[in-house]
Design a protein around this motif. Structure first.
Motif, short mmCIF file in Angstrom:
data_model
loop_
_atom_site.label_atom_id
_atom_site.label_comp_id
_atom_site.label_asym_id
_atom_site.label_seq_id
_atom_site.Cartn_x
_atom_site.Cartn_y
_atom_site.Cartn_z
N LEU A 21 1.92 -2.09 -41.07
CA LEU A 21 0.99 -3.21 -40.92
C LEU A 21 1.73 -4.51 -40.62
O LEU A 21 1.26 -5.32 -39.80
N LYS A 22 2.86 -4.71 -41.25
CA LYS A 22 3.67 -5.90 -40.94
C LYS A 22 4.06 -5.91 -39.47
O LYS A 22 3.96 -6.94 -38.79
N GLN A 23 4.49 -4.76 -38.97
CA GLN A 23 4.86 -4.66 -37.56
C GLN A 23 3.64 -4.90 -36.67
O GLN A 23 3.72 -5.62 -35.66
N ARG A 24 2.52 -4.31 -37.03
CA ARG A 24 1.30 -4.46 -36.23
C ARG A 24 0.87 -5.92 -36.19
O ARG A 24 0.51 -6.43 -35.12
N GLN A 29 0.31 -11.32 -33.50
CA GLN A 29 0.65 -12.73 -33.28
C GLN A 29 1.08 -12.94 -31.83
O GLN A 29 0.67 -13.90 -31.19
N GLN A 30 1.88 -12.03 -31.32
CA GLN A 30 2.34 -12.12 -29.93
C GLN A 30 1.17 -11.98 -28.96
O GLN A 30 1.09 -12.70 -27.96
N PRO A 41 -10.22 -14.30 -24.36
CA PRO A 41 -10.89 -14.25 -25.67
C PRO A 41 -10.10 -13.40 -26.66
O PRO A 41 -9.44 -12.43 -26.27
N ILE A 42 -10.20 -13.76 -27.92
CA ILE A 42 -9.53 -12.97 -28.97
C ILE A 42 -10.19 -11.60 -29.09
O ILE A 42 -9.52 -10.58 -29.19
N ALA A 77 -6.44 -8.65 -37.82
CA ALA A 77 -5.65 -8.90 -36.61
C ALA A 77 -6.25 -10.05 -35.81
O ALA A 77 -5.51 -10.91 -35.30
N LYS A 78 -7.58 -10.09 -35.71
CA LYS A 78 -8.23 -11.19 -35.00
C LYS A 78 -7.97 -12.52 -35.70
O LYS A 78 -7.75 -13.54 -35.05
N ASN A 79 -7.96 -12.49 -37.02
CA ASN A 79 -7.65 -13.71 -37.78
C ASN A 79 -6.23 -14.19 -37.48
O ASN A 79 -5.97 -15.40 -37.39
N ILE A 80 -5.31 -13.24 -37.35
CA ILE A 80 -3.91 -13.57 -37.06
C ILE A 80 -3.76 -14.06 -35.63
O ILE A 80 -3.01 -15.01 -35.36
N GLU A 81 -4.46 -13.42 -34.69
CA GLU A 81 -4.36 -13.82 -33.29
C GLU A 81 -4.85 -15.24 -33.13
O GLU A 81 -4.36 -16.03 -32.40
#
Length: 81
Positions: A21-24, A29-30, A41-42, A77-81
């Motif tokens: 999950l850390k890697q994902r 983020q990238q 769009p995200i 993931a969307k929150n991170i993006e």
């Protein structure tokens, strides 16, 4: 197999899941940076549906449970993006 042995195996798997999950999320983020740079769009509903459909093909036995977990992963993931 004894309870303690099973729990040790679960802990090992949990550790592996956390590392993955850390890697994902680092990759997310990238992806977010690329999307922002290109005004994209995200949310990519097609991509999310492909992932969920793939889960059903890979593991019909636990598909609903795994899809529920992946829906949460994708939300984070969307929150991170």
């Amino acid at each position: 197999m004894e309870l303690n042995e099973i729990r040790k195996d679960i802990t090992k798997i949990d550790t592996e899941i956390i590392e993955l999950l850390k890697q994902r999320f680092t990759l997310c983020q990238q992806v977010g940076e690329i999307k922002r740079a290109n005004n994209l769009p995200i949310l990519d509903e097609k991509r999310e549906q492909e992932i969920l459909a793939g889960i059903e093909l890979m593991t019909p036995k636990f598909a609903e449970e795994i899809k529920a977990v992946f829906k949460e992963i994708m939300q984070q993931a969307k929150n991170i993006e």
